[in-house]
Scaffold this active site. Structure first.
Site, PDB file in Angstrom:
ATOM      1  N   GLY A  33       1.015  -1.161   0.177  1.00  0.00           N
ATOM      2  CA  GLY A  33      -0.137   0.010  -0.058  1.00  0.00           C
ATOM      3  C   GLY A  33       0.767   1.446   0.068  1.00  0.00           C
ATOM      4  N   ASP A  85       3.293  -2.656   8.009  1.00  0.00           N
ATOM      5  CA  ASP A  85       2.339  -2.484   7.211  1.00  0.00           C
ATOM      6  C   ASP A  85       1.299  -1.843   7.562  1.00  0.00           C
ATOM      7  OD1 ASP A  85       0.824  -3.145   4.778  1.00  0.00           O
ATOM      8  OD2 ASP A  85      -0.042  -5.135   5.494  1.00  0.00           O
ATOM      9  N   ALA A  87      -3.015  -0.013   7.228  1.00  0.00           N
ATOM     10  CA  ALA A  87      -4.248  -0.645   7.416  1.00  0.00           C
ATOM     11  C   ALA A  87      -5.352   0.191   7.001  1.00  0.00           C
ATOM     12  CB  ALA A  87      -4.470  -0.922   8.859  1.00  0.00           C
ATOM     13  N   LYS A  98      -7.897  -4.679   6.666  1.00  0.00           N
ATOM     14  CA  LYS A  98      -6.990  -4.319   5.662  1.00  0.00           C
ATOM     15  C   LYS A  98      -7.383  -5.355   4.430  1.00  0.00           C
ATOM     16  CE  LYS A  98      -2.572  -5.517   6.624  1.00  0.00           C
ATOM     17  NZ  LYS A  98      -2.293  -4.116   5.853  1.00  0.00           N
ATOM     18  N   GLU A 107      -0.618 -10.552   3.246  1.00  0.00           N
ATOM     19  CA  GLU A 107      -0.491  -9.974   4.632  1.00  0.00           C
ATOM     20  C   GLU A 107      -0.627 -10.441   6.054  1.00  0.00           C
ATOM     21  OE1 GLU A 107      -1.370  -5.652   2.641  1.00  0.00           O
ATOM     22  OE2 GLU A 107      -3.031  -6.586   3.402  1.00  0.00           O
TER      23      GLU A 107
HETATM   24  C1  5RP Z   1      -3.359  -3.467   1.120  1.00  0.00           C
HETATM   25  C2  5RP Z   1      -3.697  -3.010   2.548  1.00  0.00           C
HETATM   26  C3  5RP Z   1      -3.228  -1.758   3.081  1.00  0.00           C
HETATM   27  O1  5RP Z   1      -2.272  -1.830   4.154  1.00  0.00           O
HETATM   28  C4  5RP Z   1      -4.320  -1.089   3.175  1.00  0.00           C
HETATM   29  O2  5RP Z   1      -5.180  -0.860   2.267  1.00  0.00           O
HETATM   30  C5  5RP Z   1      -3.763   0.603   3.618  1.00  0.00           C
HETATM   31  O3  5RP Z   1      -3.250   1.166   2.435  1.00  0.00           O
HETATM   32  P1  5RP Z   1      -2.856   2.750   2.350  1.00  0.00           P
HETATM   33  O4  5RP Z   1      -1.348   2.652   3.237  1.00  0.00           O
HETATM   34  O5  5RP Z   1      -2.482   2.758   0.901  1.00  0.00           O
HETATM   35  O6  5RP Z   1      -3.692   3.832   2.863  1.00  0.00           O
HETATM   36  O7  5RP Z   1      -4.387  -3.566   3.386  1.00  0.00           O
HETATM   37  O8  5RP Z   1      -4.039  -4.859   1.175  1.00  0.00           O
END
Ligand code: 5RP
Length: 222
Positions: A33, A85, A87, A98, A107
């Site tokens: 992400g 990571d 979320a 997620k 993930e």
């Molecule tokens: C990808 C995810 C990402 O962590 C979630 O969508 C958050 O994304 P971003 O950091 O672009 O806001 O779960 O599958």
């Protein structure tokens, strides 16, 4: 501060937590992400200070390699000290939704393989109760309609994410209109539906630390 600046700030704060763990034999877990991308980019100057990373998606693996970080298979890496990571939502108990980027299955695997999960988010992701963000569910393609009917029985409104195939060759149903007051129970119930590969609730293994970007700086919640 824009949302992107907050994402960058939390990525740098995560780097401060991870830097002391880096060593020649250390492999870390990295998510997917826009926020995780900032973390991957921040790692570039340290690429030679650790063995490598396990990535939760092909996209992150490519970005890591472009930044000089070796990408390893989880099967050869064993238990990882840390997973970083983003979320889509987090609640006061650090249960997460997620999978907005469709990478939820890998993930969840890498999070499960890690001793510590550092979740990096901007303040818009904080909610009292999960469910405003539609819950992603990865499904074997032939089971799409079957699983959708079962998700309706669980109280949700599943919507097929058109045009998206996951890194595992499956499809995504985004489940709208859930108010998730029992995240662990719902995570297990959805996991039990035949045809479901994984769902985007991270409650059975939630985050250990949340670094949240706000206009006043990064808050560390634990
Ligand atoms: C990808 C995810 C990402 O962590 C979630 O969508 C958050 O994304 P971003 O950091 O672009 O806001 O779960 O599958």
């Amino acid at each position: 501060m824009t949302a992107d600046e907050m994402k960058k700030a939390v990525a740098m704060a995560a780097l401060d937590l991870v830097k002391p763990m880096l060593a020649a034999d250390v492999v870390i877990g990295i998510g997917t992400g826009s926020t995780a991308n900032h973390f991957i980019d921040a790692l570039k100057p340290y690429a030679n200070d650790f063995l490598g990373a396990v990535a939760s998606s092909d996209a992150s693996a490519q970005r890591l390699k472009a930044n000089g970080v070796d990408v390893l298979e989880l099967n050869s890496a064993g238990t990882l000290p840390v997973y970083v990571d983003g979320a889509d939502e987090f609640d006061p108990r650090f249960n997460l939704i997620k999978g907005g980027g469709a990478a939820l299955t890998r993930e969840k695997i890498v999070a499960q393989a890690s001793q510590q999960f550092i979740c990096i988010v901007d303040g818009s992701k904080q909610v009292p109760v999960l469910g405003n963000f539609p819950l992603p569910v990865e499904v074997i393609p032939m089971a799409r309609s079957l699983v959708a009917r079962e998700l309706v029985k669980l109280g949700g409104d599943p919507v097929y994410r058109e045009g998206v195939i996951t890194d595992n060759g499956n499809v995504i149903l985004d489940v709208h209109n859930l108010s998730i007051t029992d995240p662990k129970g719902l995570e297990a119930a959805i996991n039990n539906l035949p045809g479901v590969v994984c769902n985007g609730l991270f409650a059975l293994r939630g985050a250990d630390v949340v670094l949240m970007g706000t206009p006043d700086g990064v808050q560390s919640l634990s």
